[in-house]
Motif scaffolding. Sequence first.
Motif, short mmCIF file in Angstrom:
data_model
loop_
_atom_site.label_atom_id
_atom_site.label_comp_id
_atom_site.label_asym_id
_atom_site.label_seq_id
_atom_site.Cartn_x
_atom_site.Cartn_y
_atom_site.Cartn_z
N HIS A 1 -3.68 -10.65 11.43
CA HIS A 1 -5.09 -11.03 11.46
C HIS A 1 -5.94 -10.36 10.38
N THR A 2 -5.40 -9.35 9.70
CA THR A 2 -6.19 -8.64 8.70
C THR A 2 -5.48 -8.61 7.34
N LEU A 3 -4.34 -7.94 7.26
CA LEU A 3 -3.70 -7.78 5.96
C LEU A 3 -3.23 -9.09 5.36
N ALA A 4 -2.81 -10.02 6.20
CA ALA A 4 -2.34 -11.31 5.68
C ALA A 4 -3.43 -12.09 4.95
N LEU A 5 -4.68 -11.73 5.20
CA LEU A 5 -5.80 -12.41 4.53
C LEU A 5 -5.97 -11.94 3.10
N VAL A 6 -5.47 -10.75 2.78
CA VAL A 6 -5.74 -10.18 1.45
C VAL A 6 -4.48 -9.76 0.70
N ALA A 7 -3.35 -9.69 1.38
CA ALA A 7 -2.12 -9.21 0.75
C ALA A 7 -0.99 -10.21 0.97
N THR A 8 0.04 -10.07 0.15
CA THR A 8 1.27 -10.82 0.37
C THR A 8 2.10 -10.08 1.41
N VAL A 9 2.30 -10.68 2.55
CA VAL A 9 3.07 -10.06 3.63
C VAL A 9 4.50 -10.56 3.56
N THR A 10 5.44 -9.65 3.60
CA THR A 10 6.85 -10.00 3.47
C THR A 10 7.69 -9.04 4.30
N THR A 11 8.98 -8.95 3.99
CA THR A 11 9.88 -8.05 4.71
C THR A 11 10.59 -7.14 3.71
N THR A 12 11.16 -6.07 4.24
CA THR A 12 11.93 -5.17 3.39
C THR A 12 13.09 -5.90 2.72
#
Length: 220
Positions: free
Chosen positions: A189-200
Amino acid sequence: MPTFAQLREQLDPARTVLLTVECQRGVVGPGSALPELAAEARSSGTLHRIARLVTAAREASVQVLHAVAERRPDGRGASRNARLFRAAERLPVQQLSGSVAVRVAEPIDVADEDIVVRRLHGLSPLAGTDVDALLRNLDCRTLVVTGVSANVAIPNAVFDAVNLGYTAVVPADAIAGLPSDYTPAMVRHTLALVATVTTTDSVLACWKRPVRGGRAVTRA
């Protein structure tokens, strides 16, 4: 999540820095001032995944930067303008400069080519520190953010990176906070709005050197 091609472009080793945030013994080690956070970071596998990222970054010639929070024994210059800071002053384990508490915690190691940045105040590893200048001198365009905590320092780091013009990449399984179900909710709800969210694993795949004829090829 971005496509693999998009992520790989963002994670160009020549323009990327891997940041570990407060992965220090006094925070996530066995003698932590915050034992619940330390337990979460270890039991969830977060520290192990960060260690894997650090190793892979070096192999791919990605600069590794460790951000450590500490305070002088006399407390000079330390922030006291929030409950968090005042509570930290009363904890049985203090993050004192030069002490074991501010050493990077196992299983993460620090190599000679790594950069360690120590801050004496504030909530963010970027604001009011040398990190921004170092990133620009390293020609960094993408900052991979890992570590603790998802409650405070991680979102601070991501917001500051974005405000300063960097692309922030967050391997969601390489950050930890409390309670355990807060971290995925904050990421979504927060970081996905401003960053590229991925996995290790996705980051590791991007940094893996291609193999030709049975031999690994080093990227230029």
